[in-house]
Write a protein that holds these residues in place. Structure first.
Motif, PDB file in Angstrom:
ATOM      1  N   LEU B 222      -3.676 -10.146   7.767  1.00 29.39           N
ATOM      2  CA  LEU B 222      -3.296  -8.839   7.180  1.00 29.39           C
ATOM      3  C   LEU B 222      -4.205  -9.155   5.881  1.00 29.39           C
ATOM      4  CD1 LEU B 222      -1.685  -6.413   6.758  1.00 29.39           C
ATOM      5  CD2 LEU B 222       0.014  -7.741   5.681  1.00 29.39           C
ATOM      6  N   GLU B 223      -4.888  -7.924   5.474  1.00 24.48           N
ATOM      7  CA  GLU B 223      -5.567  -7.641   4.217  1.00 24.48           C
ATOM      8  C   GLU B 223      -4.656  -6.863   3.325  1.00 24.48           C
ATOM      9  OE1 GLU B 223      -9.871  -7.519   5.078  1.00 24.48           O
ATOM     10  OE2 GLU B 223     -10.088  -6.493   3.441  1.00 24.48           O
ATOM     11  N   VAL B 224      -4.727  -7.353   1.951  1.00 20.11           N
ATOM     12  CA  VAL B 224      -4.259  -6.621   1.039  1.00 20.11           C
ATOM     13  C   VAL B 224      -5.283  -6.378   0.036  1.00 20.11           C
ATOM     14  CG1 VAL B 224      -2.640  -6.373  -0.645  1.00 20.11           C
ATOM     15  CG2 VAL B 224      -1.908  -7.454   1.270  1.00 20.11           C
ATOM     16  N   LYS B 225      -5.399  -5.343  -0.495  1.00 16.51           N
ATOM     17  CA  LYS B 225      -6.652  -4.950  -1.238  1.00 16.51           C
ATOM     18  C   LYS B 225      -5.978  -4.174  -2.413  1.00 16.51           C
ATOM     19  CE  LYS B 225     -10.705  -2.202  -0.141  1.00 16.51           C
ATOM     20  NZ  LYS B 225     -11.312  -1.449   0.846  1.00 16.51           N
ATOM     21  N   LEU B 226      -6.350  -4.936  -3.736  1.00 20.49           N
ATOM     22  CA  LEU B 226      -6.062  -4.416  -5.064  1.00 20.49           C
ATOM     23  C   LEU B 226      -7.257  -3.736  -5.663  1.00 20.49           C
ATOM     24  CD1 LEU B 226      -4.061  -7.588  -6.655  1.00 20.49           C
ATOM     25  CD2 LEU B 226      -3.459  -5.914  -4.752  1.00 20.49           C
ATOM     26  N   THR B 227      -7.070  -2.445  -5.767  1.00 19.88           N
ATOM     27  CA  THR B 227      -8.214  -1.689  -6.406  1.00 19.88           C
ATOM     28  C   THR B 227      -7.728  -0.904  -7.693  1.00 19.88           C
ATOM     29  OG1 THR B 227      -8.937  -1.229  -4.275  1.00 19.88           O
ATOM     30  CG2 THR B 227     -10.111   0.102  -5.992  1.00 19.88           C
ATOM     31  N   THR B 228      -8.667  -0.937  -8.855  1.00 22.35           N
ATOM     32  CA  THR B 228      -8.514  -0.464  -9.940  1.00 22.35           C
ATOM     33  C   THR B 228      -9.704   0.169 -10.342  1.00 22.35           C
ATOM     34  OG1 THR B 228      -7.510  -0.560 -12.263  1.00 22.35           O
ATOM     35  CG2 THR B 228      -8.742  -2.577 -11.520  1.00 22.35           C
ATOM     36  N   ASN B 229      -9.625   1.607 -11.020  1.00 22.03           N
ATOM     37  CA  ASN B 229     -10.833   2.287 -11.431  1.00 22.03           C
ATOM     38  C   ASN B 229     -10.593   2.454 -13.176  1.00 22.03           C
ATOM     39  OD1 ASN B 229     -12.072   2.726  -9.174  1.00 22.03           O
ATOM     40  ND2 ASN B 229     -10.412   3.968  -8.492  1.00 22.03           N
TER      41      ASN B 229
END
Lengths: 432, 432
Positions: B222-229
């Motif tokens: 499972l892949e978990v992605k943390l994205t912030t802009n």
């Protein structure tokens, strides 16, 4: 009456970020084509509630059938039910049938029905449930503004089963009766898409326009689909199908009836009929051929053992490959692969075998034996055949092709096919 | 100032029929992500002039950047220039720069500049030309209604070169300098999507809204992605990433740097560091674990042999499993799987092993040992561990999970992790 207008709405952040390539919509297009329907327009958006609501509202007003794909999961970014409820101005409520499905799903798996899962039962009031055999997310449909809206899961095999078993039958039940569609699918191994197109252009230049020819490049089997929507095409089809089969020769594996069979399945069916056992001796494919055989349920009747002999020492220890052969000719040689084949037959008491030894790369190639070289030996103890090929593929694809070719060579051996397959003609290799 | 809104319009009948899978939009998303831009919305339509005009008109009014892909070819169904001209109410005329490109293109190939080719120079007046190194179709751009519209060819490598060399630099030159994007991806094994969502809800209820959490359910990772802009998100990220890592415990496999690694790759890297060899003794997975290991290039350093022992006889012949153990306890038992593990270590001289024996189904289950039961034994000759699980999956998925769990158990063994993984807590099985 004309065919209904179909639109697709795909949702998922992963579709927008480029992390995954959308294969679902191609699959939906294929199964819709089988009942004579085309897709008019397709919209893909991220998991954004406002955007979803406005797309659904607009698409429902401009199509007869709207299929929404994705966003049925348990996490906060799965918004389809909520968006649909807002778009059609219907309340959300816990759907008893969906709850039953989720309860059973969790029970069967000994898992607790937790909050996130429960969310999957909160659906627009009065929607129709579409059962999901393969996953926790049920599908559902509503009729709104003269449009049938179907909500489907993003997981490809869940979607496919749901489409084929429930949505397509429901859609086709409502289709005007004068729409006819006839589809025949052929499985082919050993001819690439462009070679096949060239053969058809050259040998069947008069191919009738009323029979649509579609190709679907699978790994490793190629699928050719003959579709016709007219009575004239239907009348012509059987004769042109025969002509095509003639041109394909022994590369034609089967006409697909329901679910397409893998090369391993086709082989195992033959072995079953003749009550024969097969074994494998694998170096460069590292267990892939055995794994393809044992994926098939019931394979234990015809497969008892496989030998994964990756190092030279283990070729000797497990298969009695004489170490002087390894020294003299190297592991990737006719002599060694024949010894592997013999050893596997002796050690397993199987009737036929496939042995492979090659250089999968990216390292290990030499001038005489470049990366992509593979020796195959196959047959029974008194009749072992060999072939060297040079396959221009990278490691994983190389392994997949060697495994597929190995299984196809056994199929041909088993059926006493003496003609030479295209992959040998094109890829045959004589060491430098 | 926020990031510009980007939309994509893809055109082509072949995209609607399912004959090809659209990989262009994933590629566009990837290169846009590199400059911190996401794609807001994506529409795909067939080659239909009225539909194209209405899509362009609407999309140009709701985005800052619109990339149109496809429809630049020489045939009658290539309609992008015509549709764009109608949408922006501009005339079509022969563009001198495009004509020069076409003339040179044909000359270099010794081909005649024919009518269909000439059509590729008829473009909306005053558009900017985007050169095409790899094909006859030039790209072009216009600014309309505060929206930059880029028209690009459908052929993937033509598109890619044009994007990277010209369009992306042009777009990024106009970007506000304060835009930032930060993406971290985590690989997880042994926690499902809904369990993970639940854990986060319960243990990290204050998760900041400035850090977007995305899930991507892969098989088996499972892949978990943390994205912030935002700068605020960036400031908060490292602390929340640490909190998340804490909660994930040993289920966290790795932080993905570039290309995500498979479970087999992670294991092989550890084995390489300790100069250890691994072997496999597989019944129900039939070679799948060995095949996953040998997919990895360089695996021959740490993997020499695997044993696919599908029948009882072959467990005895290949791995010296005592036949009285098989008779007394059955093939799917702790005693037999331990004997398989021992046998594989002795026969291969490997340092560690994974042995599996289970009932993949659909047949072969009993009341005490239902379909889905699997015994695993793993470790080194003086320290063999065992576990029985009941996995609620159908044959192929069952095999995939057993293989993944086997590899994960070896990873944990190798790292001396003593905590119990979630899949053992949830799926541990005691025979009835």
């Amino acid at each position: 009456m004309s065919a209904p207008k179909v639109q697709l709405l795909l949702t998922g952040n992963e579709l927008m970020t480029g992390d995954i390539v959308d294969s679902n919509s191609a699959m939906m297009a294929q199964v819709l084509k089988d009942i004579g329907l085309g897709i008019n327009r397709k919209v893909t958006v991220a998991d954004d509630l406002a955007l979803l609501v406005s797309e659904i509202t607009y698409m429902a007003s401009t199509s007869d059938i709207l299929i929404i794909n994705g966003g049925l999961g348990p996490t906060v970014d799965d918004l389809t039910a909520q968006a649909l409820a807002l778009a059609i101005e219907e309340e959300l409520s816990q759907h008893p049938q969906a709850l039953t499905h989720l309860t059973n799903w969790c029970q069967q798996r000994g898992a607790e029905l937790n909050g996130p899962n429960l969310k999957q039962a909160i659906l627009p009031k009065n929607c129709q449930i579409i059962a999901n055999k393969n996953g926790s997310a049920v599908g559902f449909s509503v009729r709104y503004n003269q449009c049938d809206i179907y909500c489907t899961p993003g997981v490809p095999h869940e979607l496919e089963t749901m489409l084929i078993e429930q949505i397509i039958p429901a859609i086709s039940a409502d289709l005007p009766s004068e729409l006819i569609t006839d589809v025949t699918r052929l499985q082919i191994f050993g001819l690439g898409e462009s070679s096949l197109q060239k053969i058809i252009n050259e040998q069947l230049p008069q191919w009738p326009t009323t029979i649509d020819l579609g190709f679907r490049a699978g790994m490793p089997l190629l699928e050719v689909k003959l579709t016709t929507n007219t009575k004239k095409g239907l009348a012509l089809k059987s004769i042109w199908q025969k002509k095509l089969a003639n041109v394909l020769g022994d590369h034609l594996i089967a006409e697909i009836q329901e679910k397409p069979k893998s090369l391993a399945e086709h082989l195992l069916i033959q072995l079953q009929q003749h009550n024969l056992k097969v074994t494998t001796a694998e170096s460069c494919t590292g267990g892939l051929i055995a794994s393809k055989l044992t994926k098939v349920s019931g394979s234990s009747t015809n497969f008892e053992a496989g030998f994964v002999t990756y190092s030279n020492e283990m070729k000797t220890a497990m298969l009695d490959v004489p170490s002087d052969l390894l020294e003299q000719y190297g592991a990737v040689s006719e002599q060694v692969v024949v010894a592997m084949a013999r050893g596997s037959l002796v050690k397993s008491a199987a009737d036929i075998t496939i042995a492979v030894s090659g250089i999968a790369g990216p390292n290990g190639g030499t001038e005489e034996k470049p990366v992509g070289t593979v020796w195959l030996a196959w047959g029974s103890i008194n009749n072992i055949k060999t072939q060297c090929l040079l396959l221009p593929y990278k490691r994983v694809k190389f392994q997949e092709f060697v495994a597929a070719i190995g299984l196809d060579l056994l199929r041909r051996y088993q059926q006493n096919i003496t003609s030479i397959p295209n992959y040998i003609i094109e890829r045959s290799f004589t060491e430098q």
